[in-house]
Scaffold this active site. Structure first.
Site, short mmCIF file in Angstrom:
data_model
loop_
_atom_site.label_atom_id
_atom_site.label_comp_id
_atom_site.label_asym_id
_atom_site.label_seq_id
_atom_site.Cartn_x
_atom_site.Cartn_y
_atom_site.Cartn_z
N TYR A 93 0.75 -1.26 0.14
CA TYR A 93 0.05 0.07 0.03
C TYR A 93 0.82 1.39 -0.09
O TYR A 93 0.77 2.19 -0.71
CB TYR A 93 -1.00 -0.13 1.26
CG TYR A 93 -1.80 1.31 1.35
CD1 TYR A 93 -2.99 1.34 0.40
CD2 TYR A 93 -1.61 2.08 1.97
CE1 TYR A 93 -3.77 2.30 0.52
CE2 TYR A 93 -2.35 3.23 2.28
CZ TYR A 93 -3.62 3.48 1.27
OH TYR A 93 -4.41 4.41 1.43
N LYS A 97 1.04 4.30 -2.88
CA LYS A 97 0.56 5.66 -2.51
C LYS A 97 1.84 6.56 -2.94
O LYS A 97 1.76 7.95 -2.78
CB LYS A 97 0.04 5.63 -1.28
CG LYS A 97 -1.44 4.99 -1.09
CD LYS A 97 -2.38 5.61 -2.19
CE LYS A 97 -3.68 5.10 -2.20
NZ LYS A 97 -4.72 5.59 -3.10
#
Length: 123
Positions: A93, A97
Site C-alpha cells: 500500500y 501511494k
C-alpha cells in the site's frame, strides 16, 4: 482494470466534457492489511499497483491536453500518509501511494507553468 480498456473509456468521457477543469483521482484497492512483504503474491502486487498508480495516471492523462489548452485546471490525487511513513505490513500500500505522491509532485512542477494545479490528499 480487469480486461477493459479503461483509458479509452475515460477518454470517451473526457471528450464529452468540453471544459475539463477538475479531475479527482480516487484510486484505492481494498486488500488485507498486515501482510509481510515476503508474503505478498505478485498478482496482488500488480493488481493494487494498477488500481492505485495506473488509475491516477489514466485520470491525469485523459484531462491533460484540455487543461493545458485551457491554461487552467485542477487535479487532486489521493495518496496516503503511508507513502511517507514506514509501516510494518504495508509495503504494498505504501509503495503504491508513494508512487501516486511522486506522480503528483512531478506533474505539479511540469504542468504548473500551464496554470494546472496538481495536489494530493494524504489521509
Amino acid at each position: 482494470m480487469h480486461g477493459c480498456n479503461c483509458r479509452q473509456r475515460w477518454c470517451s468521457g473526457a471528450a464529452a466534457w468540453k471544459r475539463p477543469y477538475l479531475a479527482a483521482a480516487v484510486a484505492a484497492h481494498p486488500y488485507r492489511w498486515g501482510q509481510p512483504f515476503d508474503k505478498i503474491p505478485f498478482d496482488l502486487w500488480e493488481r493494487v499497483m494498477r488500481v492505485n498508480v495506473t488509475g491516477s495516471w489514466v485520470c491525469a492523462s485523459v484531462v491533460a491536453d484540455g487543461m493545458r489548452k485551457a491554461s487552467w485546471g485542477r487535479i487532486i490525487n489521493i495518496a496516503s500518509l503511508a507513502s511517507v511513513l514506514g509501516v510494518p505490513g504495508r509495503a504494498l500500500y505504501g509503495s503504491t501511494k508513494g508512487a501516486v505522491a511522486q506522480l503528483t509532485m512531478a506533474l505539479a512542477v511540469e504542468w504548473g507553468p500551464h496554470n494546472v494545479c496538481v495536489n494530493a490528499i494524504l489521509p
